[in-house]
Every structure is written in structure tokens, then in C-alpha cells.
Motif scaffolding. Structure first.
Motif, mmCIF file in Angstrom:
data_model
loop_
_atom_site.group_PDB
_atom_site.id
_atom_site.type_symbol
_atom_site.label_atom_id
_atom_site.label_comp_id
_atom_site.label_asym_id
_atom_site.label_seq_id
_atom_site.Cartn_x
_atom_site.Cartn_y
_atom_site.Cartn_z
ATOM 1 N N THR A 146 -3.627 9.624 1.752
ATOM 2 C CA THR A 146 -3.812 9.004 3.071
ATOM 3 C C THR A 146 -5.019 9.610 3.779
ATOM 4 O OG1 THR A 146 -1.419 8.680 3.210
ATOM 5 C CG2 THR A 146 -2.686 8.485 5.262
ATOM 6 N N SER B 26 0.830 -1.205 0.000
ATOM 7 C CA SER B 26 0.000 0.000 0.000
ATOM 8 C C SER B 26 0.864 1.254 0.000
ATOM 9 C CB SER B 26 -0.931 -0.003 1.210
ATOM 10 O OG SER B 26 -0.155 -0.048 2.412
ATOM 11 N N GLU C 114 0.812 4.199 -2.814
ATOM 12 C CA GLU C 114 0.550 5.567 -2.395
ATOM 13 C C GLU C 114 1.659 6.495 -2.866
ATOM 14 O OE1 GLU C 114 0.173 8.063 1.787
ATOM 15 O OE2 GLU C 114 -0.253 5.895 1.712
ATOM 16 N N LYS D 248 -8.175 8.197 2.386
ATOM 17 C CA LYS D 248 -8.454 6.852 2.887
ATOM 18 C C LYS D 248 -9.043 6.906 4.306
ATOM 19 C CE LYS D 248 -4.832 4.589 0.194
ATOM 20 N NZ LYS D 248 -3.563 3.810 0.260
#
Length: 367
Positions: A355, A42, A46, A358
Motif C-alpha cells: 500500500t 484490489s 494486495e 502504491k
């Protein structure tokens, strides 16, 4: 297989049924020894997504500035081109002047589209052709012939215009006093700056009379002339003063025959009395009256020139292409469009931290 039958004690059951109902070996579906990495998957996704977003954001911010600068540059180019066209159109209105003796290639831009008169004779042994070129769907070539000036200032390149492919050989042309004039003559031309060789143009094959494109530098070097390029102006009038004394009568008869063949479609053909052709000094009203100034009766049409092999000269007009207004509108439109897109992206908040996005999405699910 026998061991399977003994184990379950079902000898009479088909093998296919056993394979479908029972499994003898169990295999794990999960790899319990994965590769270890310091970075999680992840995190890599990102990082790459953030980098691509930054590049896209930077290009989007630069697009309005760059396109606006290009549009402003095209404004200056448009003013320059309009001024150049106006100057050339103004020069076309001037009366022709004798070609300056010491004219060089560097002087041509200041005299472009200026009408000049050159006096001398053609050197047909050094004729070259550029093409092929189409004229009204017919194949032909641009005929360029060195012109030897009588004032001794050197030979120049004269672009005589378009000629059909079946008339490139001088002996195959009719109306010789117009297609291949001999002796000293005066020709009206316009001064032109020949286009330079492009990046994708191939070098000319030496000692070849055919050029794929107009390369005045190569022509002047190979033909031994000055690097001065002139275009003969289009003129459909007859030129009886270009007739030589010894061939004046024969060419006059040929002209009358050529005109007879073309006139026969809409008027009665002029009759030629051969008894009147014994003396060159006799007056021949049925052929051509060379004692009177030019009028509409002494003018040919383009089709007659094409069929006879007389080159079609330069039409006195400006050939510059002025597309800078289209470029200007295009660049300014792109500048406005990219600015609107940039403002829209800011207002919608498309450049938040991934981030944070999310976390916001996770909170919505939890709540």
C-alpha cells in the motif's frame, strides 16, 4: 430487410453497404449490474501478494541457517568416513587369520575388510548368481557359493567374484581345479558387511538362482547358511595343491593346453610328450612343475581366467565412496549465497508495504 429499405428510402443501395454505414440496434458495452462484493478486487490482490511475500521472506531467512546446519553435519560425516576408511585400510595390511567360529552378523562391522582363511569345501548345488554385471563390456554375473567349513561352525556365503555369462554352468568351465575345486581347500577372503535391501528393491523370487541385487539376508535364509558374507580375494596363481589325486594328471594336461593356446602368440608352444604321461609320479617339466613353489611362470592372466570360467575375485582395496567433501562445499556455498541474497533484499528495501508503494507511486504522478 424490406422494412430497412422503406425506412431510409434507398432501395437501390446494396444491403452490405447499408450494414456497414448504419446500425439499427445499439448494445451497451458496460454491464450496469455487476456482482456486489464486500471486498474490492484490489484488496484481494494486495492480501495475496502480502502473504506470498511473507512466505518467501521466511524461507529466505531460514535458508542460510538450514544449509549451514547441513554443511556442519557433513563435516562430521566426513570425519567419520575418513576414520572408517583408515581403519579398513589398516585391516587390509594385517596377515590373514582363521575365521572365528562364533562369528555373527553383528560382529561383521568390527572385522570388515579383515583378511581371513576359511577351510572346507564348496557346495556347487547351491550356487546363486547376482546380476547381470558388466566387466570390460562383457556380460557376466557375480558368483556366490555356500562354503561348508570343516570345523563344523556352519556354512557361510562366499562371493567368488565375476564370471562370464557363458560359464555359469559348472560343467562348462575349464581349469576345474581352479574354477570348481573339489575336496577340502583353504580360501583367503575378506570379511564384508553386505548391503541391505533398499526401499525400491523388489523381493527375490524364491527358488530362483538369479538375484537382481545382493541380498545376503535372503540368500542366507534360502540357502540355509549363516548370515556371514565373505569375498574371495583375487589370485591369479595356480593352485596345484587343489588338484585331486585321481584327476591330477588330466587337469595338469588341460592346464598345459590352456597355457599353450595363450602363449602361442608371443613364444613357442611347449611340447607335450605323451610317453611321459604314463606314470603320475613322473616329472613333467614341459607341463607344470608342482614340486617347486609358485613363481611368475605359475601365474595366469585375467583373460585366461575369463575364458576358462574361473571367477575373478575381489581386488584388495576399499570400495567406500567418500563424497562428503563435495556435499560439504555444496551446502556451505548455498548458505553463503542465500545470506548474500538476503542482505541484498534488505538493502534494496524489497519488503515494503504494498500500500505504501502504491501511495508513493501515486504521489510521483501527481507531483
Amino acid at each position: 430487410m424490406n422494412r430497412v429499405f422503406k425506412l431510409f428510402k434507398v432501395r437501390d443501395v446494396p444491403v452490405k453497404t447499408l450494414k456497414r454505414k448504419y446500425a439499427t440496434v445499439k448494445t451497451a458495452n458496460v454491464d450496469w449490474s455487476p456482482m456486489k462484493s464486500k471486498k474490492q478486487l484490489s484488496q484481494n490482490i494486495e492480501f495475496s501478494g502480502t502473504k506470498s511475500r511473507k512466505v518467501f521472506f521466511g524461507l529466505l531467512c531460514l535458508a542460510p541457517i538450514i544449509t549451514f546446519a547441513l554443511g556442519t553435519w557433513q563435516v562430521k560425516r566426513l570425519k567419520w568416513k575418513n576414520q572408517l576408511v583408515a581403519e579398513c585400510e589398516d585391516r587390509l595390511t594385517y596377515k590373514p587369520i582363521p575365521l572365528p567360529k562364533n562369528l555373527t552378523k553383528e560382529d561383521l562391522p568390527n572385522l570388515e575388510y579383515r583378511k581371513v582363511l576359511v577351510t572346507g569345501h564348496f557346495d556347487y548345488s547351491r550356487e546363486v548368481y547376482v546380476g547381470p554385471r558388466l566387466h570390460d563390456g562383457k556380460k557376466g554375473y557375480t558368483l556366490i557359493c555356500p562354503f561348508v567349513q570343516s570345523n563344523g561352525s556352519g556354512d557361510v556365503l562366499l562371493d567368488r567374484g565375476w564370471i562370464s555369462a557363458d560359464k555359469v554352468v559348472p560343467q562348462s568351465r575349464n581349469l576345474q581345479h581352479l574354477s570348481c575345486p573339489k575336496g577340502e581347500i583353504t580360501v583367503e577372503c575378506v570379511v564384508r558387511v553386505a548391503p541391505t535391501k533398499g526401499i525400491f528393491h523388489l523381493d527375490h523370487e524364491k527358488h530362483s538362482k538369479l538375484y537382481q541385487y545382493l541380498d545376503a539376508d535372503a540368500m542366507a535364509e534360502e540357502l540355509g547358511t549363516k548370515n556371514v558374507y565373505l569375498q574371495v580375494l583375487q589370485n591369479f596363481h595356480d593352485r596345484p595343491e587343489w588338484l585331486n589325486n585321481e584327476s591330477k594328471l588330466s587337469d595338469t594336461v588341460n592346464d598345459a593346453v590352456a597355457k599353450t593356446s595363450s602363449w602361442a602368440f608371443w613364444k613357442s608352444s611347449p611340447k607335450i610328450d605323451s610317453s611321459k604321461l604314463n606314470n603320475d609320479n613322473d616329472y613333467h617339466p614341459d607341463i607344470i612343475d608342482t614340486s617347486k613353489p609358485f613363481d611368475t611362470a605359475d601365474e595366469f592372466d585375467p583373460l585366461q581366467f575369463i575364458n576358462a570360467g574361473v571367477p575373478l575375485g575381489k581386488v584388495p582395496k576399499i570400495d567406500y565412496k567418500n563424497n562428503h567433501m563435495n556435499y560439504l562445499v555444496t551446502w556451505y556455498s548455498l548458505s553463503v549465497a542465500s545470506t548474500i541474497l538476503l542482505i541484498y533484499m534488505f538493502k534494496k528495501g524489497r519488503f515494503l508495504n504494498p500500500t505504501e508503494e502504491k501511495m508513493m507511486y501515486a504521489k510521483k504522478i501527481i507531483d
